[in-house]
Structures are given as C-alpha cells and as structure tokens.
Motif scaffolding. Sequence first.
Motif, mmCIF file in Angstrom:
data_model
loop_
_atom_site.group_PDB
_atom_site.id
_atom_site.type_symbol
_atom_site.label_atom_id
_atom_site.label_comp_id
_atom_site.label_asym_id
_atom_site.label_seq_id
_atom_site.Cartn_x
_atom_site.Cartn_y
_atom_site.Cartn_z
ATOM 1 N N ARG A 88 0.828 -1.197 0.000
ATOM 2 C CA ARG A 88 0.000 0.000 0.000
ATOM 3 C C ARG A 88 0.866 1.252 0.000
ATOM 4 N NH1 ARG A 88 -2.229 -2.288 3.981
ATOM 5 N NH2 ARG A 88 -3.493 -4.014 3.217
ATOM 6 N N GLY A 89 0.445 2.219 -0.754
ATOM 7 C CA GLY A 89 1.180 3.486 -0.768
ATOM 8 C C GLY A 89 2.433 3.482 -1.618
ATOM 9 N N VAL A 90 2.653 2.364 -2.320
ATOM 10 C CA VAL A 90 3.877 2.243 -3.109
ATOM 11 C C VAL A 90 3.910 3.240 -4.268
ATOM 12 C CG1 VAL A 90 3.017 0.460 -4.679
ATOM 13 C CG2 VAL A 90 5.444 0.552 -4.125
ATOM 14 N N GLU A 91 2.717 3.702 -4.693
ATOM 15 C CA GLU A 91 2.643 4.632 -5.821
ATOM 16 C C GLU A 91 3.437 5.912 -5.579
ATOM 17 O OE1 GLU A 91 0.175 3.219 -4.277
ATOM 18 O OE2 GLU A 91 -1.527 2.728 -5.582
ATOM 19 N N ASP A 92 3.624 6.243 -4.336
ATOM 20 C CA ASP A 92 4.289 7.510 -4.041
ATOM 21 C C ASP A 92 5.814 7.381 -3.971
ATOM 22 O OD1 ASP A 92 1.794 8.643 -3.866
ATOM 23 O OD2 ASP A 92 1.593 8.116 -1.738
ATOM 24 N N THR A 93 6.327 6.164 -4.121
ATOM 25 C CA THR A 93 7.778 5.995 -4.008
ATOM 26 C C THR A 93 8.448 6.181 -5.366
ATOM 27 O OG1 THR A 93 7.695 3.637 -4.470
ATOM 28 C CG2 THR A 93 7.463 4.305 -2.163
ATOM 29 N N SER A 94 9.733 6.537 -5.329
ATOM 30 C CA SER A 94 10.480 6.700 -6.579
ATOM 31 C C SER A 94 10.627 5.355 -7.285
ATOM 32 C CB SER A 94 11.854 7.309 -6.288
ATOM 33 O OG SER A 94 12.630 6.407 -5.511
ATOM 34 N N VAL A 95 10.727 4.274 -6.523
ATOM 35 C CA VAL A 95 10.835 2.941 -7.111
ATOM 36 C C VAL A 95 9.666 2.695 -8.060
ATOM 37 C CG1 VAL A 95 10.652 0.479 -6.580
ATOM 38 C CG2 VAL A 95 12.154 1.941 -5.207
ATOM 39 N N GLN A 112 7.544 4.948 -9.352
ATOM 40 C CA GLN A 112 7.391 5.910 -10.451
ATOM 41 C C GLN A 112 8.418 5.705 -11.560
ATOM 42 O OE1 GLN A 112 7.456 9.358 -8.042
ATOM 43 N NE2 GLN A 112 5.320 9.109 -7.411
ATOM 44 N N ILE A 113 9.587 5.243 -11.190
ATOM 45 C CA ILE A 113 10.630 5.063 -12.210
ATOM 46 C C ILE A 113 10.478 3.724 -12.934
ATOM 47 C CG2 ILE A 113 13.132 4.752 -12.502
ATOM 48 C CD1 ILE A 113 13.498 6.943 -10.404
ATOM 49 N N LEU A 114 9.974 2.721 -12.237
ATOM 50 C CA LEU A 114 9.929 1.389 -12.851
ATOM 51 C C LEU A 114 8.579 1.055 -13.479
ATOM 52 C CD1 LEU A 114 11.991 -0.655 -10.266
ATOM 53 C CD2 LEU A 114 12.740 0.328 -12.433
ATOM 54 N N VAL A 115 7.502 1.450 -12.843
ATOM 55 C CA VAL A 115 6.177 1.160 -13.426
ATOM 56 C C VAL A 115 5.364 2.455 -13.466
ATOM 57 C CG1 VAL A 115 6.220 -1.285 -12.770
ATOM 58 C CG2 VAL A 115 5.216 0.387 -11.227
ATOM 59 N N GLY A 116 4.077 2.376 -13.245
ATOM 60 C CA GLY A 116 3.281 3.604 -13.329
ATOM 61 C C GLY A 116 3.093 4.032 -14.778
ATOM 62 N N ASN A 117 2.540 5.226 -14.958
ATOM 63 C CA ASN A 117 2.292 5.709 -16.316
ATOM 64 C C ASN A 117 3.309 6.754 -16.717
ATOM 65 O OD1 ASN A 117 0.168 4.048 -16.723
ATOM 66 N ND2 ASN A 117 -1.388 5.564 -16.142
#
Lengths: 363, 260
Positions: free
Chosen positions: A150-157, A159-164
Amino acid sequence: MKTAARSRFARIEGLPIIVVSVLIIGLFMITAPSVFLRPEIYTSTMLSTAPPLILLATGLTFVIAAGEIDLSFPSIIGFSGCAFAILFKLHGLGWIAILAALAAGVLIGFINGVLVAKVGIPSFIATLGTGFFWNGMATFWSGGKSYALRGVEDTSVYQILVGNLPIGDPATYVWYSQISVQAVWMAAIVVFLWFVLNRHRFGEHILFIGDSNDVSRVVGVDVDWEKIKLFTMMGLLAAIAAIMLTLENRNYFGNQGQGYLLTAIAAVLIGGTSIFGGKATIVGTVFGAVLIYLMEPGLVAAGATAETVQIMRGLVFLIAVIFYLFMDEPARRRALLARFMIRTSSGPAKPAGERPAQPTRGS
Amino acid sequence: MTAAMAESASFANIVRLAGVQKYFGAVHALRNINMAVGRNEIVGLIGDNGAGKSTLIKTITGVHKPTSGRIFVRDKEIDLDAYSVGKAHDLSIETVYQDKSLGEKQPLWRNFFVGRQIVNRFGFIDVKKEKEIANDILLNTIGFRGVGISVDSTVQLLSGGERQGISIGRAMHFNSDLIILDEPTAALGVKEVRKVLDFVRRIKESGRASIYIEHNLAHVHEVADRLIVLDRGEIVAEIRPSEMTVAELTKYLINIQHER
Ligand SMILES: Nc1ncnc2c1ncn2[C@@H]1O[C@H](COP(=O)(O)OP(=O)(O)OP(=O)(O)O)[C@@H](O)[C@H]1O
Ligand SMILES: [Mg+2]
C-alpha cells in the motif's frame, strides 16, 4: 525469379507469426469491436500487463535457441518477488530491495547454469529441480502470505519502474497518457537483446551451441561458460519480471509466476524459434507473446470462458509447432508429402534432404 | 598470426608430442605417442578406423586434453591445463575436421568467423565487414562462382564437397602455420579431390606445415613428405613415400597388420 522474390519475402523476421497475429487481431476487431477497435486494450491493458510475459519469452528465446529449456523461471519470479516485497515492505529498503531481487535472480540463474553446464544435468531436469526448490524457499520465507504494497505509488521505485508515462493528463484518460513505464523498459531491453542475439558474439555462440555442442567446441566456443551466462541472463530477466509484476499489482503473492510457464514457452515457439535450437527470432517471440496475451480478452469478449481460452491457446500452440516443424525441416516435409503420394520432383532422384551418411565416429 | 610468422625462423618443429596418452574411460585411445612435424612438412597420418587418428589431432588442436604427456608448439612446451581451441587458433593451428565442423543452420558468413569474430570492444560483430570478407573467400579462395551459394546461405543446403570447401577456405583465410586435415576428401567427387590435393600442395609451397589424415593411400602418397602409421592408438611405422610405390605401401601396411 520466383525463388528470389520468395526468399526476400521469407527473410522478413517472424513473418508467419506477424501475418497470423494481424489476421487474428483483425478477427477480434470484427467479433468484439467495442474492445479491439478502441486504443485502451492495447495501451492501458496490454502495455501495463504484458511486459513481464514479453521479457520472459525473450529470455526463453535465447534458452531455446541454445537447445536448452528453463522450467524454473516461474519460481524465480516467486523468490525474487518475495525478496523484493519483504525487503521493501517490512524493512523499508527501497532501491536496495530492487537490487536484492535482481541479485537473487542472477544467483539462481547462475546456479542453474552451473548445474547444466558443469555438473551436466539436462536442463529440463535441473531447472525442474531448482524450480521446486526456490518455490519452496519463497513460500518458506514469505510464510505463504501475500504482501500488499500500500502506498507504493508515491515511491520513486514505483514511479521510475512502473506507473504511467508523465505525458498528458492521466485524469482525462486519453490513450497516450495510459502508456506504462514498464512498457518502455521492456521495449528497451527487448531491442537491446535483439542486437545481442543477432549482432553480438554471445548471441552467435548461443545459436551455434543450439546447432551442435560439438561443433561449437571445435570452432572455439566456450560452451560451458556461455551456457552459464545464458541461464544467468534468464534469471535476471525473471527477476525484472517479478519486480514489474509485484509493483504493477501493488501486491506480492507466491504463485504470481506460475501462470507464465506455458504462456512464455508458447510465445517463443509460436514465434518461430526452433524447438531443436540453432534458430531463433525475437521479433517472432514478441508477436507470439502479443498473440497469446490478446487471445484471452479476444475470446472472453466473444463470450468464451477461461477454459475455452486455455483450449484455444493449446491448439494455436500445437498448430504453430507443427507448422514450423514442416517449414524448417525439408526432409520431414518431403516425407509427409510422400506419405500422401504427392510428388514434388520429377524422376526418381532421392530427395536432397537425404545426404549420404557421413561417418560420425570420433566426434 | 603475424607474430607467429615472425618467429618462424627460430623453430624446427611446428608441433611435437612426447609420451602423449589418452584414455576415454577404459578406452586407451592413444598409447605413448612421440612424433614431430617439421615446420614445412606434410605428414600423412594413416591407420584403420578407430586407430586414434582423429583423437591424436584433437589433442593437438585443444579439443581433447591428453591424459598425460607433453605437447610442444614451435619447440615451446604448452600448458595443457590452459590449452583450448582458442589457444590453438592463437598459435596459428587450424583444422578441417572429418565430421561436421560447421553450424548446420547458420549462414556461411557466421561459420567463417565464429570463434574469432570481428567485434568492437563491446563484443558486437561487424556484420558488414565479416560478410565482405566471407564473400571474398567464397569467390576467390574457394571459387564458388555462379552456383547459387551466397554468404547468407545456410550450411544445411550445401553438398559434402561444398562443405569441405567452406572449411578449407576458412583455414586458408586464417593463414595458419599448421593446417590439419581430417579426411578432407571423404565423400568427395574426383574433381573436388583434386582441388583438395592442390590445396595440400599449396600449403607446402607457402612454407607451412600440414597433418593430413586420409584412408586413400594414393592420395596421401601423392602429397605427403612422410607417413605415420597408427594402429590401435600406437605409432607402428614411419615411411617416406619417396622410398615406396603405392602398391608397395599397401603391401607393407597389410604385412604390419598381420604381424600384430
Ligand atoms: N569422445 C570420445 N569418447 C569416448 N571414446 C572415444 C571418443 N572419441 C574417440 N573415442 C574412441 O577412441 C578410439 C579412436 O577413435 P578415433 O576417432 O580417434 O579413430 P580414427 O582413427 O579417427 O578413426 P576413423 O578412421 O574411423 O576416423 C575409438 O575406439 C573411439 O571409439
Ligand atoms: Mg577419424
């Protein structure tokens, strides 16, 4: 000349699977236009969930090209994912958790390579064994629990590896704002690996090893070491897939790799890489993976159930393997045609595929 | 290659074996082999099937490690623990094997260079250059003109003679000091056999050495300076072809067989 034109056409890498993919996607556009005529199925769905499959299949392309197999990669996904999730969530290690997960994949792959190349266990057996072992280890370590991040969306890990990708406004849901970061990573890795297979010394050695271990040794290829590198690379790719999966799902569970065993192998063989080794196509593999992937939404949109999807995947897989078998092996093709009494050449000359047997002693 | 050439004045034998033994499990394939090949000598190696000829040359080329014994290249002893096919290439020793030494499904250009590719410092192959050189070997060294074979053809499409031509062309291109030929004429037509024998003569004329394995006595007799007879892993005779006709040689070999 007919043959010249034909051979130039046939030289397009992965041609048969490209044609089949286009046809099948075209078919889905007719049967399920509401899904397949909109960009989201390709951008937000496929580009965010297919990268692990494509990466695994690309790695397996090398393994199968070398005449080997790796059955342990689903367990590598399990173990590396477990290492990542636990170190990330319980110990708050962030990027170190990523490095640890990659290191675990490399180590497991390296052990596979040593078992195959130095100990001499056939890869089918060796990786079956290590697959059981690391799957057990992952369950042991995780206590069989799943870990929600939970809350992983806010980490640099994340944002740099997955996400949009940070283009467009995600809130508006235009298709290009839905392109995932892992798709970009995946594309970069796949393109790089295409060059490795087709332009690098390592790739050439893999193809010769798949052709014949003996010939490779005689021409000066360090067969054992190249095989160790091969399985190590597969371990690394499985670890990358594990990280992508865990982050994308924001959750780790022990079985997250198990569904990939058949689909990844199927993608490689549907793509046109030879089951006998020595011949491989990464373009074919990517299209094979896309096809295997899209069959599910395609068939489900047409009202099929999960079982039907499996049955259809199995069928496509078998048809493809049989097709390539007869494409690649002229002798086999001639034997089949002969069985059905179709004469391909005039006169009683013996087929060119049958050469006088060479003495093979002393090899 | 060039370094090896520069040293060429300073040695007597390109290769010398001393007390070489080779076991494959319980099979004693080579028994106490002592032999030397002069630096401009064509040595014919003859003997029955299974005598150990291929095994002998594979110890020289780094494919098999001898169970015991010593090997000298250009009069210098080599470290057998560190010896390999790659090292043999570096020492300018090249082999054309009796059985397949080509990757069947691979294009010819890859077959010419595999094991010693032209690469940049990251290990990526200079495909254009390799293809250019391969094409040159194909046209000028081997003489495959207008037979529908290009550098992109795969080996599996070639006839036995064409395959031998590829291997020999590869050896010629890499300009080796010692070229080992393991039954290069097996399964070849009369015309191709002539080509191979001419090639062996060219090895001699260019000041290099060769070990030539051959079952056809007329062929070796024609080109070899010296014949070494191997029987059940042992050297049993050395013959100068100039001292015997082919008929006498045949009789002599039959006699040796009977005596043992
Ligand atoms: N890799 C191997 N493992 C086990 N035994 C081997 C191996 N290679 C060769 N041998 C055995 O060693 C002996 C010598 O074989 P070798 O191939 O050197 O004979 P050869 O003189 O080249 O015969 P031919 O004229 O048929 O080519 C044979 O008994 C063979 O079975
Ligand atoms: Mg032999």
